[in-house]
Motif scaffolding. Structure first.
Motif, PDB file in Angstrom:
ATOM      1  N   MET A   1       1.010  -0.915   0.106  1.00 31.44           N
ATOM      2  CA  MET A   1       0.175   0.285   0.075  1.00 31.44           C
ATOM      3  C   MET A   1       1.066   1.353   0.671  1.00 31.44           C
ATOM      4  SD  MET A   1      -2.704   1.600   2.627  1.00 31.44           S
ATOM      5  CE  MET A   1      -2.191   0.393   3.887  1.00 31.44           C
ATOM      6  N   GLU A   2       0.043   2.330  -0.863  1.00 26.08           N
ATOM      7  CA  GLU A   2       0.968   3.518  -1.232  1.00 26.08           C
ATOM      8  C   GLU A   2       1.100   4.804   0.742  1.00 26.08           C
ATOM      9  OE1 GLU A   2       2.493   7.197  -4.238  1.00 26.08           O
ATOM     10  OE2 GLU A   2       0.506   5.622  -4.833  1.00 26.08           O
ATOM     11  N   ILE A   3       2.117   5.246   0.800  1.00 24.43           N
ATOM     12  CA  ILE A   3       2.357   5.418   2.052  1.00 24.43           C
ATOM     13  C   ILE A   3       1.838   6.828   1.518  1.00 24.43           C
ATOM     14  CG2 ILE A   3       3.289   6.587   3.870  1.00 24.43           C
ATOM     15  CD1 ILE A   3       2.417   3.405   3.805  1.00 24.43           C
ATOM     16  N   TYR A   4       1.461   7.801   1.924  1.00 20.62           N
ATOM     17  CA  TYR A   4       1.393   9.264   1.698  1.00 20.62           C
ATOM     18  C   TYR A   4       1.807  10.032   3.213  1.00 20.62           C
ATOM     19  CZ  TYR A   4      -1.652   8.759  -2.085  1.00 20.62           C
ATOM     20  OH  TYR A   4      -1.384   7.338  -3.661  1.00 20.62           O
ATOM     21  N   ASN A   5       2.584  11.181   3.289  1.00 17.88           N
ATOM     22  CA  ASN A   5       2.821  11.840   4.525  1.00 17.88           C
ATOM     23  C   ASN A   5       2.261  12.855   4.462  1.00 17.88           C
ATOM     24  OD1 ASN A   5       5.356  10.061   5.103  1.00 17.88           O
ATOM     25  ND2 ASN A   5       6.031  10.546   3.059  1.00 17.88           N
ATOM     26  N   GLY A   6       1.248  13.748   5.424  1.00 19.82           N
ATOM     27  CA  GLY A   6       0.969  15.045   5.819  1.00 19.82           C
ATOM     28  C   GLY A   6       1.187  14.999   7.100  1.00 19.82           C
ATOM     29  N   TRP A   7       0.612  16.580   7.488  1.00 24.30           N
ATOM     30  CA  TRP A   7       1.265  17.463   8.594  1.00 24.30           C
ATOM     31  C   TRP A   7      -0.532  17.056   9.555  1.00 24.30           C
ATOM     32  CZ3 TRP A   7       2.278  22.465   6.682  1.00 24.30           C
ATOM     33  CH2 TRP A   7       4.347  21.639   5.525  1.00 24.30           C
ATOM     34  N   LEU A   8      -0.429  17.095  11.152  1.00 21.76           N
ATOM     35  CA  LEU A   8      -1.161  17.209  11.350  1.00 21.76           C
ATOM     36  C   LEU A   8      -1.508  18.588  12.580  1.00 21.76           C
ATOM     37  CD1 LEU A   8      -3.900  16.427  13.539  1.00 21.76           C
ATOM     38  CD2 LEU A   8      -2.245  14.691  15.568  1.00 21.76           C
ATOM     39  N   ILE A   9      -1.963  19.403  12.539  1.00 24.46           N
ATOM     40  CA  ILE A   9      -1.806  21.054  13.095  1.00 24.46           C
ATOM     41  C   ILE A   9      -2.441  20.594  14.083  1.00 24.46           C
ATOM     42  CG2 ILE A   9      -2.224  23.402  12.679  1.00 24.46           C
ATOM     43  CD1 ILE A   9       0.220  21.944  10.660  1.00 24.46           C
ATOM     44  N   VAL A  10      -2.294  21.111  15.008  1.00 26.38           N
ATOM     45  CA  VAL A  10      -2.855  21.333  16.478  1.00 26.38           C
ATOM     46  C   VAL A  10      -2.736  22.471  17.189  1.00 26.38           C
ATOM     47  CG1 VAL A  10      -3.084  18.874  16.112  1.00 26.38           C
ATOM     48  CG2 VAL A  10      -1.445  20.054  17.749  1.00 26.38           C
ATOM     49  N   ALA A  33      -4.795   3.342   7.731  1.00 24.60           N
ATOM     50  CA  ALA A  33      -4.748   3.750   6.035  1.00 24.60           C
ATOM     51  C   ALA A  33      -3.648   3.607   5.495  1.00 24.60           C
ATOM     52  CB  ALA A  33      -6.051   4.867   6.492  1.00 24.60           C
ATOM     53  N   GLY A  34      -2.344   3.942   5.569  1.00 20.88           N
ATOM     54  CA  GLY A  34      -1.332   4.260   4.807  1.00 20.88           C
ATOM     55  C   GLY A  34      -0.926   5.982   5.036  1.00 20.88           C
ATOM     56  N   LEU A  35      -1.276   6.535   6.162  1.00 22.55           N
ATOM     57  CA  LEU A  35      -1.023   7.656   5.895  1.00 22.55           C
ATOM     58  C   LEU A  35      -0.123   7.865   7.079  1.00 22.55           C
ATOM     59  CD1 LEU A  35      -4.654   8.852   5.703  1.00 22.55           C
ATOM     60  CD2 LEU A  35      -3.217   8.767   3.820  1.00 22.55           C
ATOM     61  N   HIS A  36       1.125   8.516   6.858  1.00 23.82           N
ATOM     62  CA  HIS A  36       2.083   9.136   7.832  1.00 23.82           C
ATOM     63  C   HIS A  36       2.085  10.257   8.074  1.00 23.82           C
ATOM     64  CE1 HIS A  36       5.345   8.419  11.130  1.00 23.82           C
ATOM     65  NE2 HIS A  36       6.106   9.606   9.832  1.00 23.82           N
ATOM     66  N   PHE A  37       1.875  10.414  10.007  1.00 24.54           N
ATOM     67  CA  PHE A  37       1.630  11.901   9.939  1.00 24.54           C
ATOM     68  C   PHE A  37       3.431  12.425  10.673  1.00 24.54           C
ATOM     69  CE2 PHE A  37      -2.758  10.722  10.411  1.00 24.54           C
ATOM     70  CZ  PHE A  37      -3.036  11.658  10.029  1.00 24.54           C
ATOM     71  N   SER A  38       2.994  13.708  10.621  1.00 24.50           N
ATOM     72  CA  SER A  38       4.146  14.637  11.624  1.00 24.50           C
ATOM     73  C   SER A  38       3.188  15.420  12.119  1.00 24.50           C
ATOM     74  CB  SER A  38       5.224  15.056  10.702  1.00 24.50           C
ATOM     75  OG  SER A  38       4.746  16.371  10.129  1.00 24.50           O
ATOM     76  N   LYS A  39       3.559  15.547  13.862  1.00 25.95           N
ATOM     77  CA  LYS A  39       2.034  16.484  13.836  1.00 25.95           C
ATOM     78  C   LYS A  39       3.281  17.887  14.399  1.00 25.95           C
ATOM     79  CE  LYS A  39       1.305  15.387  18.423  1.00 25.95           C
ATOM     80  NZ  LYS A  39       1.781  17.078  19.685  1.00 25.95           N
ATOM     81  N   TRP A  40       2.586  19.035  14.619  1.00 25.41           N
ATOM     82  CA  TRP A  40       2.722  20.491  14.417  1.00 25.41           C
ATOM     83  C   TRP A  40       2.065  21.055  15.115  1.00 25.41           C
ATOM     84  CZ3 TRP A  40       8.160  21.076  12.808  1.00 25.41           C
ATOM     85  CH2 TRP A  40       8.315  19.949  11.478  1.00 25.41           C
ATOM     86  N   THR A  41       2.720  22.073  15.716  1.00 27.16           N
ATOM     87  CA  THR A  41       1.259  23.262  16.512  1.00 27.16           C
ATOM     88  C   THR A  41       1.521  24.214  15.585  1.00 27.16           C
ATOM     89  OG1 THR A  41       3.716  23.473  18.007  1.00 27.16           O
ATOM     90  CG2 THR A  41       1.583  22.077  18.915  1.00 27.16           C
ATOM     91  N   SER A  42       0.313  24.898  15.470  1.00 27.30           N
ATOM     92  CA  SER A  42       0.390  26.462  15.078  1.00 27.30           C
ATOM     93  C   SER A  42       0.939  27.114  14.763  1.00 27.30           C
ATOM     94  CB  SER A  42      -1.091  26.396  14.518  1.00 27.30           C
ATOM     95  OG  SER A  42      -1.373  27.084  16.395  1.00 27.30           O
ATOM     96  N   ASP A  43       1.886  27.405  16.149  1.00 26.79           N
ATOM     97  CA  ASP A  43       3.057  28.355  15.652  1.00 26.79           C
ATOM     98  C   ASP A  43       4.622  27.449  15.584  1.00 26.79           C
ATOM     99  OD1 ASP A  43       4.412  26.756  17.493  1.00 26.79           O
ATOM    100  OD2 ASP A  43       4.399  28.824  19.078  1.00 26.79           O
ATOM    101  N   GLN A  44       4.629  26.422  14.887  1.00 26.87           N
ATOM    102  CA  GLN A  44       5.735  25.211  14.575  1.00 26.87           C
ATOM    103  C   GLN A  44       5.584  25.450  12.786  1.00 26.87           C
ATOM    104  OE1 GLN A  44       5.200  21.767  16.310  1.00 26.87           O
ATOM    105  NE2 GLN A  44       7.143  22.401  17.941  1.00 26.87           N
ATOM    106  N   ARG A  45       4.621  26.227  12.378  1.00 33.86           N
ATOM    107  CA  ARG A  45       4.692  26.106  10.841  1.00 33.86           C
ATOM    108  C   ARG A  45       3.635  27.516  10.116  1.00 33.86           C
ATOM    109  NH1 ARG A  45       7.352  23.004   7.224  1.00 33.86           N
ATOM    110  NH2 ARG A  45       7.580  20.717   8.368  1.00 33.86           N
ATOM    111  N   PRO A  46       4.966  28.331  10.587  1.00 35.19           N
ATOM    112  CA  PRO A  46       4.569  29.785  10.285  1.00 35.19           C
ATOM    113  C   PRO A  46       4.332  29.808   8.861  1.00 35.19           C
ATOM    114  CG  PRO A  46       6.729  30.013  10.801  1.00 35.19           C
ATOM    115  CD  PRO A  46       6.332  28.257  10.574  1.00 35.19           C
TER     116      PRO A  46
END
Length: 296
Positions: A1-10, A33-46
């Motif tokens: 299964m193909e892996i998709y990388n995404g962000w989790l913004i909190v 579901a083949g979704l890989h997250f990296s978690k970021w707080t909102s101030d870490q992604r200006p």
């Protein structure tokens, strides 16, 4: 299964301990579901307004926050958000929700926007008195933005209304008809990808409490929903453009009387998991995956 990388913004500031278990559920469900997250707080992604997202950019962003301006900026940069910025905006503002639901012909409690109060001004209780002439006492007074039932109040008379409005101050708010048949109880329906996947009926902690939020001590039990309740929940989520939502429905005097009260763009899932034995995060992740593949 193909892996998709995404962000989790909190959110950067509001992160109680119970949210950590929620984020873990989201991340574990994503992996299945083949979704890989990296978690970021909102101030870490200006993000600069009008900039283009740099490569390698995420395949998706699970935006578990209500920072609409950041969400819009990210979308403008070319990122795909779940839920979208516009959907979050409509769900987060209770007056915007009421307007959009009314536009779609979805029954909601009769609602009147309170006059805007500028900084430094004092609210006039006359606005509540005029609203009560139309909606009756007791009168629901809500801040347009809020969570867990904290900013929802019940005024039995003008004196209580004045006290509540003084407390609310310059925050935008609304007046709403009190649905007495639903005192201390409501129905939470979880909708994902246009389908109602589970529901629970919530009951207040005491006979004196009119709110049925779990955050206010309410209890819940799973139950089947009627075709009307299912249609209202699905239609409400669709009207606001939500990929997933927790739709709160008030109960009327009979089975044909239902009102959509609020719609939540990032519902707290743990109570649903505990009560219904279903993990909505699983459905959310597979929905996101299907949307990503459709867009390829």
């Amino acid at each position: 299964m193909e892996i998709y990388n995404g962000w989790l913004i909190v959110n950067s500031y509001f992160n109680p301990a119970k949210f950590n278990s929620l984020y873990k559920v989201l991340e574990e469900s994503g992996e299945k579901a083949g979704l890989h997250f990296s978690k970021w707080t909102s101030d870490q992604r200006p993000t600069i307004v009008g900039s283009i997202a740099k490569e390698p950019k995420p395949s998706f962003v699970l935006f578990w926050d209500k920072d609409v301006l950041l969400a819009r900026t990210m979308e403008l940069s070319g990122l795909r958000l779940f839920n979208s910025a516009r959907a979050i905006q409509l769900a987060d503002d209770k007056m915007e929700t009421a307007l959009k639901l009314a536009e779609a012909g979805i029954p909601t409690p009769d609602t009147i926007p309170a006059p805007i109060c500028f900084p430094g001004c004092k609210r006039n209780p006359t606005s509540a008195e005029q609203a009560a002439k139309i909606l009756g006492w007791p009168l629901i007074i809500k801040e347009n933005k809020g969570s867990f039932g904290v900013q929802v109040h019940l005024a039995n008379n003008i004196r209580e209304a004045e006290r509540i409005l003084t407390h609310i101050g310059e925050h935008d708010c609304l007046f709403q008809r009190f649905i007495s048949a639903s005192h201390g109880k409501d129905l939470r329906v979880t909708v994902v990808g246009g389908k109602a996947i589970c529901a629970m009926e919530r009951h207040a902690a005491s006979a004196h409490e009119f709110r049925s939020n779990i955050g206010q001590g309410a209890t819940a039990s799973a139950r089947a929903i009627t075709p009307l309740e299912e249609k209202l929940a699905v239609d409400a989520a669709a009207a606001l453009g939500l990929d997933f939502a927790g739709v709160d429905i008030l109960l009327g005097k009979n089975d044909d009387e239902r009102y959509v009260c609020e719609v939540n763009s990032n519902p707290q899932l743990q109570s649903t998991i505990d009560t219904c034995g279903i993990n909505p995060a699983t459905n959310i992740m597979w929905h996101i995956r299907s949307q990503i593949k459709t867009a390829e």
